[in-house]
Design an enzyme around this catalytic site. Structure first.
Site, PDB file in Angstrom:
ATOM      1  N   GLU A  91       0.815  -1.209   0.000  1.00 45.20           N
ATOM      2  CA  GLU A  91       0.000   0.000   0.000  1.00 45.20           C
ATOM      3  C   GLU A  91       0.851   1.262   0.000  1.00 45.20           C
ATOM      4  OE1 GLU A  91      -4.105  -1.414   1.958  1.00 45.20           O
ATOM      5  OE2 GLU A  91      -2.570  -1.030   3.448  1.00 45.20           O
ATOM      6  N   CYS A 104       3.225   8.381   1.463  1.00 43.05           N
ATOM      7  CA  CYS A 104       3.801   7.385   2.363  1.00 43.05           C
ATOM      8  C   CYS A 104       4.005   6.116   1.533  1.00 43.05           C
ATOM      9  CB  CYS A 104       2.817   7.166   3.511  1.00 43.05           C
ATOM     10  SG  CYS A 104       3.338   5.912   4.669  1.00 43.05           S
ATOM     11  N   CYS A 111       6.906  -7.300   6.777  1.00 41.47           N
ATOM     12  CA  CYS A 111       8.068  -6.793   7.510  1.00 41.47           C
ATOM     13  C   CYS A 111       8.509  -7.883   8.463  1.00 41.47           C
ATOM     14  CB  CYS A 111       7.705  -5.534   8.295  1.00 41.47           C
ATOM     15  SG  CYS A 111       9.128  -4.830   9.172  1.00 41.47           S
ATOM     16  N   CYS A 115       7.054  -5.773  15.034  1.00 43.27           N
ATOM     17  CA  CYS A 115       6.636  -4.958  16.179  1.00 43.27           C
ATOM     18  C   CYS A 115       5.207  -5.327  16.562  1.00 43.27           C
ATOM     19  CB  CYS A 115       6.729  -3.467  15.868  1.00 43.27           C
ATOM     20  SG  CYS A 115       8.385  -2.966  15.411  1.00 43.27           S
ATOM     21  N   CYS A 118       2.048  -3.218  15.284  1.00 47.61           N
ATOM     22  CA  CYS A 118       1.997  -2.825  13.876  1.00 47.61           C
ATOM     23  C   CYS A 118       1.304  -3.897  13.041  1.00 47.61           C
ATOM     24  CB  CYS A 118       3.421  -2.591  13.372  1.00 47.61           C
ATOM     25  SG  CYS A 118       3.522  -2.340  11.595  1.00 47.61           S
ATOM     26  N   GLY A 165       6.916  -2.231   5.770  1.00 53.17           N
ATOM     27  CA  GLY A 165       8.304  -2.661   5.671  1.00 53.17           C
ATOM     28  C   GLY A 165       9.292  -1.806   6.432  1.00 53.17           C
ATOM     29  N   GLU A 166      10.460  -2.378   6.646  1.00 48.78           N
ATOM     30  CA  GLU A 166      11.565  -1.672   7.301  1.00 48.78           C
ATOM     31  C   GLU A 166      12.542  -1.283   6.178  1.00 48.78           C
ATOM     32  OE1 GLU A 166      12.798  -0.329  10.202  1.00 48.78           O
ATOM     33  OE2 GLU A 166      14.479   0.030   8.871  1.00 48.78           O
ATOM     34  N   SER A 197      12.176   6.235   7.681  1.00 52.60           N
ATOM     35  CA  SER A 197      11.800   5.903   9.053  1.00 52.60           C
ATOM     36  C   SER A 197      12.307   4.497   9.356  1.00 52.60           C
ATOM     37  CB  SER A 197      10.273   5.949   9.171  1.00 52.60           C
ATOM     38  OG  SER A 197       9.871   5.531  10.451  1.00 52.60           O
ATOM     39  N   SER A 219      11.916   5.141  15.081  1.00 50.13           N
ATOM     40  CA  SER A 219      10.766   4.670  15.846  1.00 50.13           C
ATOM     41  C   SER A 219      11.240   4.198  17.207  1.00 50.13           C
ATOM     42  CB  SER A 219      10.091   3.524  15.081  1.00 50.13           C
ATOM     43  OG  SER A 219       9.584   4.021  13.869  1.00 50.13           O
ATOM     44  N   LEU A 220      11.088   5.035  18.193  1.00 51.64           N
ATOM     45  CA  LEU A 220      11.650   4.740  19.520  1.00 51.64           C
ATOM     46  C   LEU A 220      10.658   3.948  20.391  1.00 51.64           C
ATOM     47  CD1 LEU A 220      14.289   5.260  21.032  1.00 51.64           C
ATOM     48  CD2 LEU A 220      13.307   7.390  21.880  1.00 51.64           C
ATOM     49  N   HIS A 221       9.518   4.512  20.640  1.00 57.04           N
ATOM     50  CA  HIS A 221       8.391   3.828  21.296  1.00 57.04           C
ATOM     51  C   HIS A 221       8.570   3.408  22.747  1.00 57.04           C
ATOM     52  CE1 HIS A 221       6.785   3.830  17.330  1.00 57.04           C
ATOM     53  NE2 HIS A 221       7.513   2.834  16.888  1.00 57.04           N
ATOM     54  N   ASN A 301      -3.034   3.373  16.304  1.00 54.23           N
ATOM     55  CA  ASN A 301      -4.174   3.066  15.441  1.00 54.23           C
ATOM     56  C   ASN A 301      -4.485   1.584  15.557  1.00 54.23           C
ATOM     57  OD1 ASN A 301      -4.632   5.691  14.240  1.00 54.23           O
ATOM     58  ND2 ASN A 301      -2.608   5.400  13.344  1.00 54.23           N
ATOM     59  N   CYS A 344      -1.216   5.422  10.177  1.00 54.83           N
ATOM     60  CA  CYS A 344       0.058   4.775  10.520  1.00 54.83           C
ATOM     61  C   CYS A 344      -0.194   3.408  11.134  1.00 54.83           C
ATOM     62  CB  CYS A 344       0.814   5.549  11.591  1.00 54.83           C
ATOM     63  SG  CYS A 344       1.160   7.210  11.157  1.00 54.83           S
TER      64      CYS A 344
HETATM   65  N1  SAH Z   1       9.461   0.163   9.548  1.00 53.51           N
HETATM   66  C1  SAH Z   1       9.628   1.552   9.712  1.00 53.51           C
HETATM   67  C2  SAH Z   1       8.688   2.377   8.867  1.00 53.51           C
HETATM   68  C3  SAH Z   1       7.256   1.944   8.754  1.00 53.51           C
HETATM   69  S1  SAH Z   1       6.208   2.135  10.134  1.00 53.51           S
HETATM   70  C4  SAH Z   1       9.527   1.947  11.158  1.00 53.51           C
HETATM   71  O1  SAH Z   1       9.102   1.130  11.970  1.00 53.51           O
HETATM   72  O2  SAH Z   1       9.917   3.066  11.467  1.00 53.51           O
HETATM   73  C5  SAH Z   1       5.918   3.904  10.237  1.00 53.51           C
HETATM   74  C6  SAH Z   1       5.587   4.382  11.656  1.00 53.51           C
HETATM   75  O3  SAH Z   1       4.282   3.938  12.051  1.00 53.51           O
HETATM   76  C7  SAH Z   1       6.560   3.859  12.684  1.00 53.51           C
HETATM   77  O4  SAH Z   1       6.940   4.839  13.589  1.00 53.51           O
HETATM   78  C8  SAH Z   1       5.729   2.805  13.352  1.00 53.51           C
HETATM   79  O5  SAH Z   1       6.205   2.502  14.601  1.00 53.51           O
HETATM   80  C9  SAH Z   1       4.368   3.431  13.373  1.00 53.51           C
HETATM   81  N2  SAH Z   1       3.302   2.475  13.642  1.00 53.51           N
HETATM   82  C10 SAH Z   1       3.300   1.148  13.391  1.00 53.51           C
HETATM   83  N3  SAH Z   1       2.130   0.593  13.774  1.00 53.51           N
HETATM   84  C11 SAH Z   1       1.377   1.594  14.290  1.00 53.51           C
HETATM   85  C12 SAH Z   1       0.053   1.655  14.801  1.00 53.51           C
HETATM   86  N4  SAH Z   1      -0.722   0.583  14.853  1.00 53.51           N
HETATM   87  N5  SAH Z   1      -0.411   2.861  15.207  1.00 53.51           N
HETATM   88  C13 SAH Z   1       0.358   3.960  15.105  1.00 53.51           C
HETATM   89  N6  SAH Z   1       1.604   3.958  14.607  1.00 53.51           N
HETATM   90  C14 SAH Z   1       2.112   2.795  14.203  1.00 53.51           C
HETATM   91 FE1  SF4 Z   2       8.123  -3.340  10.572  1.00 52.39          FE
HETATM   92 FE2  SF4 Z   2       8.017  -0.707  11.142  1.00 52.39          FE
HETATM   93 FE3  SF4 Z   2       5.863  -2.295  11.471  1.00 52.39          FE
HETATM   94 FE4  SF4 Z   2       7.947  -2.543  13.107  1.00 52.39          FE
HETATM   95  S1  SF4 Z   2       6.624  -0.729  12.900  1.00 52.39           S
HETATM   96  S2  SF4 Z   2       6.823  -4.233  12.123  1.00 52.39           S
HETATM   97  S3  SF4 Z   2       9.651  -2.155  11.720  1.00 52.39           S
HETATM   98  S4  SF4 Z   2       6.859  -1.806   9.556  1.00 52.39           S
END
Ligand code: SAH
Ligand code: SF4
Length: 382
Positions: A91, A104, A111, A115, A118, A165-166, A197, A219-221, A301, A344
């Site tokens: 997408e 985006c 991926c 995470c 995600c 994807g990463e 990212s 992406s620190l989290h 989300n 996201c």
């Molecule tokens: N793989 C890369 C880029 C894609 S994700 C990364 O992880 O940075 C893009 C952003 O969306 C990242 O910061 C990710 O952590 C965030 N993200 C993933 N799942 C999410 C969700 N369910 N709600 C909000 N943000 C999310």
């Molecule tokens: Fe992959 Fe980014 Fe999703 Fe983590 S947040 S699973 S690195 S796409």
């Protein structure tokens, strides 16, 4: 089999043209036709010699990705699902704002990082996209939107590699694609307007600094390794301290003088005041001088299998206040396109998982904090 010219950056295209006995300036003309004008057919390229067009028709093609679906949100966000073959689909999302148009873009079908929060991560991993498949998303969206909005001006001003994807796990395809985005003969985007990212691929951050230093979002989290190990499994390999060191090294090459930290706000998991205070300590003290940064708080989300919920808005604001009071520029990301699952972390496409990542996350449990006291919960409902 003909060669898909969407796979090349300008140097690559020049080498290909040289192989056909053509000079570099011909490659530049061809490149402009493809990316600036969205040409699909060599016959359209009337300023190229007929002999060259004939040669290209034999050896090359300009092939985008089939669009499986297009959804438009009430807020103007548009999401496309592209077929990348063998049951996989990725997408891309266009997010219009007053002063910019952001695309985006996905870098992988699925991926492998896995995470917990995600949707892409839950789907597992099928394969890396090629440079041409990454670029096809931009090529299609830009030229579709110009037609849709009846303009000949550029519509997409910013690209964020924040789709499925990463990106830094698909480095060799990513870099040529970034170069086309930046090339004045391609999309002519400035390095500040193209953002990669990453969930924290430390060594690849160092390589990107040398090969193609665009804006970096990390992406620190989580503010500590225990929690981050649980949310972003890559942390077990590259701990927070190593990641922050890499951020500081990157800043010497970056087009901006700060790193953007993304922080997904998960109810009862990483959203407490003490987490915000730990974050301040971490980014302001690390290595003695800290890491120049901004924070982007992303309200989680939800998607069906996640088992997680979004932090209440009041808690997100309280978290943001602790960071801003400490002098850290902090924004709360607006949720866009959630009515079409384009926000996201909601991008899922279709992935024929070839790993066990999806299964593994489904089994994993997230560290939950103690239940939030009733008084706090009540306030949050207001
Ligand atoms: N793989 C890369 C880029 C894609 S994700 C990364 O992880 O940075 C893009 C952003 O969306 C990242 O910061 C990710 O952590 C965030 N993200 C993933 N799942 C999410 C969700 N369910 N709600 C909000 N943000 C999310
Ligand atoms: Fe992959 Fe980014 Fe999703 Fe983590 S947040 S699973 S690195 S796409």
């Amino acid at each position: 089999m003909t060669t898909n010219l969407l796979d090349f950056d300008l140097d690559g295209l020049a080498a290909f043209c040289e192989g056909l006995g053509e000079k570099r300036f011909r490659a530049t003309q061809l490149f402009r036709w493809i990316h600036q004008r969205g040409a699909r057919e060599f016959a359209q390229m009337t300023d190229l010699a007929k002999s060259l067009r004939d040669k290209l028709a034999v050896h090359a093609r300009i092939e985008g990705l089939p669009v499986l679906t297009q959804h438009e949100s009430a807020d103007g966000t548009i999401k496309w699902l592209f077929d990348v073959g063998n049951g996989n689909a990725v997408e891309a999302v266009f997010i219009p704002e007053d002063d910019r148009g952001t695309l985006c873009v996905s870098s992988q079908a699925g991926c492998a990082v896995g995470c917990r929060f995600c949707s892409t991560g839950h789907q597992g991993f099928s394969r890396n996209l090629t440079s041409g498949e990454i670029l096809a998303q931009l090529w299609f969206a830009e030229h579709f939107l110009r037609g849709h909005l009846k303009t000949t001006e550029r519509v997409i001003s910013n690209v964020v590699m924040m789709g499925m994807g990463e990106p830094l796990q698909n480095y060799s395809a990513l870099v040529p694609a970034l170069r086309v985005m930046l090339d004045d003969h391609g999309y002519g985007l400035s390095r500040r307007r193209v953002t990669v990212s990453t969930s924290g691929m430390v060594r690849m951050i160092d390589r990107l600094a040398l090969d193609c230093p665009v804006a970096l979002a990390v992406s620190l989290h989580a503010p500590n390794n225990e929690l981050r190990d649980n949310l972003v499994p890559l942390n077990k390999k590259h701990c927070i301290e190593d990641l922050l060191d890499a951020c500081n090294r990157y800043l010497e090459f970056a087009p901006r003088d700060f790193i953007t930290f993304e922080y997904c706000m998960l109810d009862g998991v990483n959203d407490q005041p003490e987490h915000a205070r730990q974050l301040v300590e971490l980014v302001q003290r690390h290595g003695g001088t800290g890491v120049p940064c901004k924070f982007n708080l992303i309200p989680f989300n939800p998607f069906p299998q996640s088992g997680l919920t979004r932090s209440p808005h009041s808690r997100v604001l309280a978290f943001a206040k602790i960071l801003s009071d400490a002098g850290i520029v902090t924004t709360v990301r607006k949720t866009r396109g959630d009515d079409i699952d384009a926000a996201c972390g909601q991008l899922a496409g279709d992935v024929r998982d070839r790993t066990r990542v999806g299964e593994r996350i489904a089994r994993q449990r997230t560290i939950m904090l103690k239940p939030v006291p009733a008084t706090v919960a009540a306030r949050d409902e207001e």
